[in-house]
Design an enzyme around this catalytic site. Structure first.
Site, PDB file in Angstrom:
ATOM      1  N   SER A  26      23.456  28.710  18.060  1.00  0.00           N
ATOM      2  CA  SER A  26      23.400  27.699  17.001  1.00  0.00           C
ATOM      3  C   SER A  26      22.036  27.665  16.320  1.00  0.00           C
ATOM      4  CB  SER A  26      23.695  26.314  17.571  1.00  0.00           C
ATOM      5  OG  SER A  26      24.875  26.323  18.321  1.00  0.00           O
TER       6      SER A  26
HETATM    7  N1  SAH Z   1      25.704  26.564  22.910  1.00  0.00           N
HETATM    8  C1  SAH Z   1      25.609  27.933  22.457  1.00  0.00           C
HETATM    9  C2  SAH Z   1      26.398  28.176  21.172  1.00  0.00           C
HETATM   10  C3  SAH Z   1      27.662  28.689  21.552  1.00  0.00           C
HETATM   11  S1  SAH Z   1      28.795  29.270  20.355  1.00  0.00           S
HETATM   12  C4  SAH Z   1      24.186  28.403  22.313  1.00  0.00           C
HETATM   13  O1  SAH Z   1      23.267  27.571  22.411  1.00  0.00           O
HETATM   14  O2  SAH Z   1      23.984  29.601  22.146  1.00  0.00           O
HETATM   15  C5  SAH Z   1      30.248  28.641  21.134  1.00  0.00           C
HETATM   16  C6  SAH Z   1      30.578  29.225  22.471  1.00  0.00           C
HETATM   17  O3  SAH Z   1      31.760  28.552  22.940  1.00  0.00           O
HETATM   18  C7  SAH Z   1      30.940  30.717  22.445  1.00  0.00           C
HETATM   19  O4  SAH Z   1      30.136  31.401  23.346  1.00  0.00           O
HETATM   20  C8  SAH Z   1      32.410  30.742  22.856  1.00  0.00           C
HETATM   21  O5  SAH Z   1      32.743  31.879  23.623  1.00  0.00           O
HETATM   22  C9  SAH Z   1      32.534  29.476  23.673  1.00  0.00           C
HETATM   23  N2  SAH Z   1      33.888  28.942  23.797  1.00  0.00           N
HETATM   24  C10 SAH Z   1      34.849  28.858  22.854  1.00  0.00           C
HETATM   25  N3  SAH Z   1      35.947  28.255  23.354  1.00  0.00           N
HETATM   26  C11 SAH Z   1      35.667  27.953  24.653  1.00  0.00           C
HETATM   27  C12 SAH Z   1      36.395  27.326  25.697  1.00  0.00           C
HETATM   28  N4  SAH Z   1      37.648  26.866  25.536  1.00  0.00           N
HETATM   29  N5  SAH Z   1      35.801  27.188  26.896  1.00  0.00           N
HETATM   30  C13 SAH Z   1      34.522  27.627  27.101  1.00  0.00           C
HETATM   31  N6  SAH Z   1      33.789  28.224  26.148  1.00  0.00           N
HETATM   32  C14 SAH Z   1      34.344  28.392  24.932  1.00  0.00           C
END
Ligand code: SAH
Length: 229
Positions: A80
């Protein structure tokens, strides 16, 4: 949205790790920018000050680690944008004794920031490779209060519930019921909700002591989707 909570004019820049002069001055520049944009919650700023974002991005994007933009990570996901990480961390209003659940570990950057503000941070990621890389970063930074799990975060993490705070860093179409159930009375959840990438808002949801749920929208955001298994 409401602007930040506290004023503290004197915060210092003490790197948690040895870093190159460039990375450090870029980090300081980013923090100054965040402050100018209204983020003056010292808990958030000092957590970001002590967390080298260059460690969380791919080698090829390292020179952009302190640009205020989202960047690609493995498995087609993104780390993000720093200002969104800051606003979400602020909105969550985390205190040192709290247990916090994050859905969507991704690079681990948001988790690392929150871990510096709370007692224990639980984080769930569906992609095994991303989780393994994030775990390695937590070890490097000696963030021993982070507990990880691979799985579908929309189901929460029942064994350790309830959580005083829950943050979802992928966009859902509605608030997953399991997460609402696992939020402690008096708790706060911050979650992006939207039917499409172009139409997402960040919601702050509060569960009152009597179980009543209230919500407010904070800002427009763009997140990858929350994928339920
Ligand atoms: N918090 C992260 C940003 C992540 S982007 C950072 O600081 O880098 C969103 C993430 O959510 C992705 O890695 C994706 O794989 C994960 N994601 C999407 N759906 C999900 C689910 N149902 N359970 C767990 N993770 C999930």
């Amino acid at each position: 949205m409401t602007r930040a909570l506290q004023h503290n004019e004197s915060f210092c820049f003490a790197p948690a790790l040895p870093v190159t002069g460039d990375a450090l001055s870029n980090r300081i520049r980013l923090l100054m920018k965040l402050r100018t944009s209204g983020i003056n919650d010292t808990r958030v700023l000092s957590a970001m000050e002590n967390t080298p974002r260059e460690l969380f991005v791919e080698e090829a994007f390292r020179e952009h680690a302190y640009d205020d933009t989202a960047l690609p990570i493995a498995s087609g996901q993104t780390i993000s944008q720093p200002s969104i990480v800051a606003w979400m961390s602020w909105a969550l209003d985390v205190h040192p004794r709290m247990r916090v659940l994050e859905i969507g570990t991704g690079s681990g950057y948001q988790a690392a920031i929150l871990a510096r503000m709370c007692r224990r941070l639980y984080t769930i990621e569906r992609h095994r490779d991303l989780l393994a890389q994030a775990e390695e970063r937590f070890r490097t930074l000696k963030l021993h209060n982070i507990v990880t799990k691979r799985g579908d975060g929309s189901k929460g993490w029942k064994e350790a519930a309830p959580y005083e705070r829950i943050i979802v860093t992928a966009a859902a179409t509605e608030v997953p019921k399991a997460l609402l159930d696992q939020l402690a009375p008096g708790g706060i959840m911050v979650i992006p909700i939207g039917a499409s990438v172009a139409d997402q808002s960040l919601f702050r949801i509060r569960k009152q002591e009597d179980g009543t749920i209230t919500s407010e929208t904070l800002m427009n955001v763009r997140f990858v989707p929350l994928v339920s298994e």
